[in-house]
Design a protein around this motif. Sequence first.
Motif, PDB file in Angstrom:
ATOM      1  N   SER A 111      48.068  52.020  39.055  1.00 48.63           N
ATOM      2  CA  SER A 111      47.324  53.271  39.172  1.00 48.63           C
ATOM      3  C   SER A 111      46.744  53.500  40.560  1.00 48.63           C
ATOM      4  CB  SER A 111      46.218  53.350  38.109  1.00 48.63           C
ATOM      5  OG  SER A 111      45.388  52.214  38.131  1.00 48.63           O
ATOM      6  N   GLU A 112      46.904  52.521  41.481  1.00 49.26           N
ATOM      7  CA  GLU A 112      46.558  52.808  42.880  1.00 49.26           C
ATOM      8  C   GLU A 112      47.501  53.847  43.472  1.00 49.26           C
ATOM      9  OE1 GLU A 112      48.065  48.460  43.239  1.00 49.26           O
ATOM     10  OE2 GLU A 112      47.625  49.840  41.573  1.00 49.26           O
ATOM     11  N   TYR A 113      48.621  54.108  42.782  1.00 49.49           N
ATOM     12  CA  TYR A 113      49.573  55.096  43.272  1.00 49.49           C
ATOM     13  C   TYR A 113      49.386  56.456  42.614  1.00 49.49           C
ATOM     14  CZ  TYR A 113      51.528  50.820  45.048  1.00 49.49           C
ATOM     15  OH  TYR A 113      51.677  49.602  45.680  1.00 49.49           O
ATOM     16  N   SER A 114      48.274  56.618  41.903  1.00 43.48           N
ATOM     17  CA  SER A 114      47.952  57.919  41.310  1.00 43.48           C
ATOM     18  C   SER A 114      46.460  58.219  41.362  1.00 43.48           C
ATOM     19  CB  SER A 114      48.423  57.961  39.849  1.00 43.48           C
ATOM     20  OG  SER A 114      47.654  57.063  39.062  1.00 43.48           O
ATOM     21  N   GLY A 115      45.642  57.165  41.314  1.00 41.52           N
ATOM     22  CA  GLY A 115      44.192  57.363  41.243  1.00 41.52           C
ATOM     23  C   GLY A 115      43.733  57.789  39.869  1.00 41.52           C
ATOM     24  N   ALA A 116      44.600  57.645  38.859  1.00 42.31           N
ATOM     25  CA  ALA A 116      44.285  58.135  37.512  1.00 42.31           C
ATOM     26  C   ALA A 116      43.016  57.526  36.950  1.00 42.31           C
ATOM     27  CB  ALA A 116      45.463  57.864  36.572  1.00 42.31           C
ATOM     28  N   TYR A 117      42.752  56.262  37.274  1.00 41.70           N
ATOM     29  CA  TYR A 117      41.595  55.576  36.694  1.00 41.70           C
ATOM     30  C   TYR A 117      40.272  56.187  37.119  1.00 41.70           C
ATOM     31  CZ  TYR A 117      41.652  53.273  41.287  1.00 41.70           C
ATOM     32  OH  TYR A 117      41.667  53.028  42.638  1.00 41.70           O
ATOM     33  N   MET A 118      40.260  56.944  38.211  1.00 44.34           N
ATOM     34  CA  MET A 118      39.037  57.614  38.652  1.00 44.34           C
ATOM     35  C   MET A 118      38.859  58.976  37.973  1.00 44.34           C
ATOM     36  SD  MET A 118      37.487  55.529  40.597  1.00 44.34           S
ATOM     37  CE  MET A 118      36.168  56.637  41.089  1.00 44.34           C
ATOM     38  N   LYS A 119      39.856  59.373  37.186  1.00 42.52           N
ATOM     39  CA  LYS A 119      39.798  60.700  36.573  1.00 42.52           C
ATOM     40  C   LYS A 119      39.866  60.669  35.047  1.00 42.52           C
ATOM     41  CE  LYS A 119      42.143  62.589  40.641  1.00 42.52           C
ATOM     42  NZ  LYS A 119      43.339  63.281  41.161  1.00 42.52           N
ATOM     43  N   ASP A 120      40.329  59.529  34.488  1.00 44.71           N
ATOM     44  CA  ASP A 120      40.543  59.495  33.039  1.00 44.71           C
ATOM     45  C   ASP A 120      39.436  58.769  32.276  1.00 44.71           C
ATOM     46  OD1 ASP A 120      40.991  56.810  33.546  1.00 44.71           O
ATOM     47  OD2 ASP A 120      43.154  56.894  33.209  1.00 44.71           O
ATOM     48  N   GLY A 121      38.321  58.488  32.960  1.00 44.32           N
ATOM     49  CA  GLY A 121      37.181  57.882  32.283  1.00 44.32           C
ATOM     50  C   GLY A 121      37.134  56.369  32.319  1.00 44.32           C
ATOM     51  N   ARG A 122      38.161  55.734  32.888  1.00 44.80           N
ATOM     52  CA  ARG A 122      38.168  54.271  32.925  1.00 44.80           C
ATOM     53  C   ARG A 122      37.224  53.694  33.977  1.00 44.80           C
ATOM     54  NH1 ARG A 122      44.110  52.366  33.730  1.00 44.80           N
ATOM     55  NH2 ARG A 122      44.349  54.451  34.639  1.00 44.80           N
ATOM     56  N   ALA A 123      36.880  54.491  34.994  1.00 46.34           N
ATOM     57  CA  ALA A 123      36.077  53.947  36.087  1.00 46.34           C
ATOM     58  C   ALA A 123      35.129  55.005  36.643  1.00 46.34           C
ATOM     59  CB  ALA A 123      36.987  53.431  37.199  1.00 46.34           C
ATOM     60  N   THR A 124      33.989  54.529  37.102  1.00 46.35           N
ATOM     61  CA  THR A 124      32.988  55.387  37.737  1.00 46.35           C
ATOM     62  C   THR A 124      32.785  54.907  39.175  1.00 46.35           C
ATOM     63  OG1 THR A 124      31.155  53.938  37.126  1.00 46.35           O
ATOM     64  CG2 THR A 124      31.815  55.636  35.521  1.00 46.35           C
ATOM     65  N   ILE A 125      32.029  55.662  39.939  1.00 49.19           N
ATOM     66  CA  ILE A 125      31.698  55.242  41.299  1.00 49.19           C
ATOM     67  C   ILE A 125      30.930  53.930  41.269  1.00 49.19           C
ATOM     68  CG2 ILE A 125      30.284  55.782  43.316  1.00 49.19           C
ATOM     69  CD1 ILE A 125      32.902  57.224  43.312  1.00 49.19           C
ATOM     70  N   LYS A 126      30.098  53.743  40.262  1.00 48.87           N
ATOM     71  CA  LYS A 126      29.387  52.465  40.147  1.00 48.87           C
ATOM     72  C   LYS A 126      30.371  51.309  39.977  1.00 48.87           C
ATOM     73  CE  LYS A 126      25.837  49.946  37.578  1.00 48.87           C
ATOM     74  NZ  LYS A 126      26.647  48.707  37.528  1.00 48.87           N
ATOM     75  N   ASP A 127      31.395  51.515  39.156  1.00 50.47           N
ATOM     76  CA  ASP A 127      32.412  50.480  38.976  1.00 50.47           C
ATOM     77  C   ASP A 127      33.101  50.162  40.302  1.00 50.47           C
ATOM     78  OD1 ASP A 127      31.977  50.327  36.190  1.00 50.47           O
ATOM     79  OD2 ASP A 127      33.351  51.992  35.835  1.00 50.47           O
ATOM     80  N   VAL A 128      33.404  51.204  41.055  1.00 54.74           N
ATOM     81  CA  VAL A 128      34.031  51.023  42.367  1.00 54.74           C
ATOM     82  C   VAL A 128      33.130  50.191  43.272  1.00 54.74           C
ATOM     83  CG1 VAL A 128      34.696  52.215  44.488  1.00 54.74           C
ATOM     84  CG2 VAL A 128      35.472  53.090  42.283  1.00 54.74           C
ATOM     85  N   CYS A 129      31.871  50.581  43.348  1.00 51.98           N
ATOM     86  CA  CYS A 129      30.933  49.871  44.230  1.00 51.98           C
ATOM     87  C   CYS A 129      30.732  48.428  43.769  1.00 51.98           C
ATOM     88  CB  CYS A 129      29.599  50.608  44.285  1.00 51.98           C
ATOM     89  SG  CYS A 129      29.682  52.192  45.152  1.00 51.98           S
ATOM     90  N   ASP A 130      30.669  48.208  42.453  1.00 52.58           N
ATOM     91  CA  ASP A 130      30.524  46.846  41.939  1.00 52.58           C
ATOM     92  C   ASP A 130      31.726  45.986  42.352  1.00 52.58           C
ATOM     93  OD1 ASP A 130      28.136  47.517  40.765  1.00 52.58           O
ATOM     94  OD2 ASP A 130      28.943  47.672  38.718  1.00 52.58           O
ATOM     95  N   HIS A 131      32.911  46.581  42.305  1.00 54.06           N
ATOM     96  CA  HIS A 131      34.138  45.862  42.700  1.00 54.06           C
ATOM     97  C   HIS A 131      34.056  45.422  44.158  1.00 54.06           C
ATOM     98  CE1 HIS A 131      38.390  45.003  43.359  1.00 54.06           C
ATOM     99  NE2 HIS A 131      38.444  45.947  44.280  1.00 54.06           N
ATOM    100  N   TYR A 132      33.725  46.360  45.042  1.00 47.49           N
ATOM    101  CA  TYR A 132      33.670  46.030  46.467  1.00 47.49           C
ATOM    102  C   TYR A 132      32.475  45.138  46.804  1.00 47.49           C
ATOM    103  CZ  TYR A 132      37.430  49.355  47.211  1.00 47.49           C
ATOM    104  OH  TYR A 132      38.646  49.998  47.166  1.00 47.49           O
ATOM    105  N   ASP A 133      31.352  45.367  46.123  1.00 50.77           N
ATOM    106  CA  ASP A 133      30.171  44.520  46.361  1.00 50.77           C
ATOM    107  C   ASP A 133      30.462  43.060  46.045  1.00 50.77           C
ATOM    108  OD1 ASP A 133      28.613  46.636  47.176  1.00 50.77           O
ATOM    109  OD2 ASP A 133      27.548  46.864  45.267  1.00 50.77           O
TER     110      ASP A 133
END
Length: 301
Positions: A111-133
């Motif tokens: 899904s890095e080739y679509s970005g779907a996970y940022m639009k279909d409810g699987r991930a939030t900005i908090k999830d993104v930040c937690d991953h990089y943190d």
Amino acid sequence: MENFILLDGGTGQMIKDNGFKCEGEALWSSAALKYAPELVKEVHESFAKAGATTIYTNTYSLHLNSIEDIPEKLGTLIAKNIDIINKICQTYDCTYRISIGPLAVKFHDASEYSGAYMKDGRATIKDVCDHYDAILGEVQKHGYKDVAFETIPTMAEVKGAIKSLKKYPRISAFLTVVPKDENETVGGDSLIEITKIIAECLQINAFGINCCNPNFCSPVAKLISPYIRDNQFLIMKPNDGRKYLPEDDCYFGAPIDMTKDLPELAANKVRYIGGCCSVRPDDIKKYARYIEEHKIKMHDS
């Protein structure tokens, strides 16, 4: 090769192609750091021998697998990889960056080739930040300072990566996104608008595209080069142009020779050239030979 810096190619894919069974591994090719460190060393060294002077660690697919997982496990694998690379750097006079994949790596669905996970409810900005943190915290704790955010599909995740990066001011970063075409990411966001945001983050010293058709590189470089800072440069790390067929687990079609585009790329602030997925040491060697024979230098803006 003054003013052009060669990166490596598809480390993870080469590890898989050389016998490591990635299927079923939560960390995909990064799991080779636990089970096949000699293979990781061989692949890194093959790119250094080919002429790559900046090697990306085999940590692209690191992530926290579950709520029971802890960042220290990631830090241990990063440190193990850097121990391997440091020995190679001493022999071949090269350096390294710690590869950090997008949040998509936890979903194992490309899904890095679509970005779907940022639009279909699987991930939030908090999830993104937690991953990089989780990863950046370990990078800083171990005293490392050079990372490369790779294969980001959306503006939202770019912003999340930058938000996390600012918590660790001693860390400098490269950042690449996946383009859908010559104007937008696969998530539908403007490359120009993302470039403007990148230009404002002083910790990011190079920006560009990766894991895409090589034919995108010249038009994208021409499009976005006016918007980066004077002391920023561009990265082009495409695949070799062949299409991946997941049902057959192979690449199809003829590769695209990007060497002919190198002078134009140099004229548009591209300093870092490398490859993704299907790019092998022979491809990096071809870049090195062409640059040397044609004495290509990057044009000052």
